[in-house]
Design a protein around this motif. Structure first.
Motif, PDB file in Angstrom:
ATOM      1  N   TYR A  63       0.851  -1.177   0.000  1.00 24.84           N
ATOM      2  CA  TYR A  63       0.000   0.000   0.000  1.00 24.84           C
ATOM      3  C   TYR A  63       0.888   1.228   0.000  1.00 24.84           C
ATOM      4  O   TYR A  63       1.604   1.473   0.977  1.00 24.84           O
ATOM      5  CB  TYR A  63      -0.914   0.027   1.225  1.00 24.84           C
ATOM      6  N   LYS A  96      -9.877   2.837   5.081  1.00 27.68           N
ATOM      7  CA  LYS A  96      -9.035   2.335   3.979  1.00 27.68           C
ATOM      8  C   LYS A  96      -9.309   3.117   2.699  1.00 27.68           C
ATOM      9  O   LYS A  96      -8.384   3.490   1.977  1.00 27.68           O
ATOM     10  CB  LYS A  96      -9.291   0.838   3.755  1.00 27.68           C
ATOM     11  N   LEU A 121      -0.975   0.428   6.104  1.00 35.37           N
ATOM     12  CA  LEU A 121      -1.174   1.297   4.953  1.00 35.37           C
ATOM     13  C   LEU A 121      -0.071   2.344   4.819  1.00 35.37           C
ATOM     14  O   LEU A 121      -0.083   3.154   3.902  1.00 35.37           O
ATOM     15  CB  LEU A 121      -2.538   1.998   5.045  1.00 35.37           C
TER      16      LEU A 121
END
Length: 342
Positions: free
Chosen positions: A47, A114, A143
């Protein structure tokens, strides 16, 4: 182990620069190549940092906020409004905006945050609570974006956080009740999956043991942070043999319910039962009787959270500057009067 752009490039059989262009959604990259790179990213669990994807504008100047429950439910407790007011003030001071995640469950909140992070709409995330097994915190860290907790992290002290010394504050008020002659002191605490509730329970226990009193589990009630839960818990405490005459409640809204139960059963506050609570929300002063409460400086908690997060985003943190402990102070009112000499 952290996945790199180079590893994504190797799996997708493209150059690292192509991966970078896909991340920035470069129009010159074909749809087929984009799909191939995104599939490799997904397989590897890569990510990209939201800040890195916003290099053109340098920063989104936006903070993401994760509430402890649905936004609608959270705003029923003035504490969260006060914290959010502090965050907004700190953000505005540095020309930042805030965006709230939404969702009625932890899973739906996870999907919401997210989406916010992966779409590059925020530079950092403030989590307004600390729980024992915080899946949202784990995911945000994965993330690869700055994150800060309002509350003490349970075991990851590398995380930025802003908190009170809740153990010390709970110890202090429990000790005060005992010093006023209460031999049976009860505790109505929040759910024990929250670190703040664990700390306040520990402070309560330390005071009980230090004063040579027996710890009775029947005097400890674990409840959600609602007035109705406080009412029900107090009803149970009033039915116990040798019922407690001093009560520590870890939230003012819960304490309002407890007072209603006491009055309904024909007892008086503070004559029969003394109560001291936490958060010192504005309504505490206007309760009947007015509620003594530990002022945790909720607005300051929020303000310091925004300040510390923005310093992290702008790479302006000094070495070791990963936390702020906001002081507390008990505000004495009718439900629990100050001892002479305090």
């Amino acid at each position: 182990m952290k996945i790199t752009i180079k590893e994504v490039a190797e799996l997708a059989k493209v150059s690292p620069s192509t991966v970078s262009r896909v991340i920035s959604d470069n129009s010159r990259i074909s749809k087929k190549t984009k799909e191939k790179v995104k599939k490799a990213m997904e397989e590897l669990g890569y990510y990209p940092n939201a800040i890195a994807r916003s290099l053109v504008s340098k920063s989104t100047n936006t903070l993401g906020i994760v509430m402890p429950q649905s936004t609608e439910a959270a705003f029923l407790n003035p504490f969260f409004s006060q914290v959010l007011s502090g965050i907004a003030a700190g953000a505005h001071e540095k020309d930042y905006c805030i965006i709230l995640s939404t969702g009625n469950t932890e899973i739906s909140q996870l999907e919401s945050i997210k989406n916010i992070v992966l779409s590059g709409r925020v530079d950092g995330v403030i989590l307004m609570y600390s729980s024992v097994d915080n899946i949202i915190l784990k995911e945000i860290k994965r993330l690869n974006i700055p994150v800060l907790i309002i509350g003490k992290p349970l075991d990851d002290l590398d995380v930025l956080y802003v908190d009170n010394n809740n153990l010390e504050a709970s110890y202090f008020v429990t000790k005060k009740l005992i010093k006023k002659g209460h031999k049976n002191v009860g505790l109505i605490t929040g759910t024990l999956n929250l670190v703040v509730s664990l700390d306040r329970l520990e402070g309560y226990k330390e005071a009980i043991f230090e004063e040579g009193l027996d710890l009775h589990e029947k005097y400890i009630k674990e409840v959600p942070f609602t007035k109705e839960a406080g009412y029900a818990a107090m009803k149970e405490l009033l039915k116990t043999k040798d019922m407690p005459t001093g009560i520590v409640v870890t939230d003012d809204v819960v304490a309002f319910g407890a007072i209603d139960a006491i009055k309904e059963e024909g007892y008086k506050v503070p004559n029969d039962i003394e109560i001291v609570s936490f958060n010192n929300i504005p309504l505490a002063e206007f309760a009947s009787p007015s509620l003594s409460s530990v002022d945790i400086n909720a607005i300051t908690l929020g303000y310091e959270s925004a300040r510390l997060m923005i310093k992290k985003i702008e790479d302006d943190l000094e070495e070791g500057e990963n936390k702020v402990i906001v002081p507390t102070k008990i505000i004495y009112r009718e439900s629990f009067r100050e001892l002479e000499g305090d």
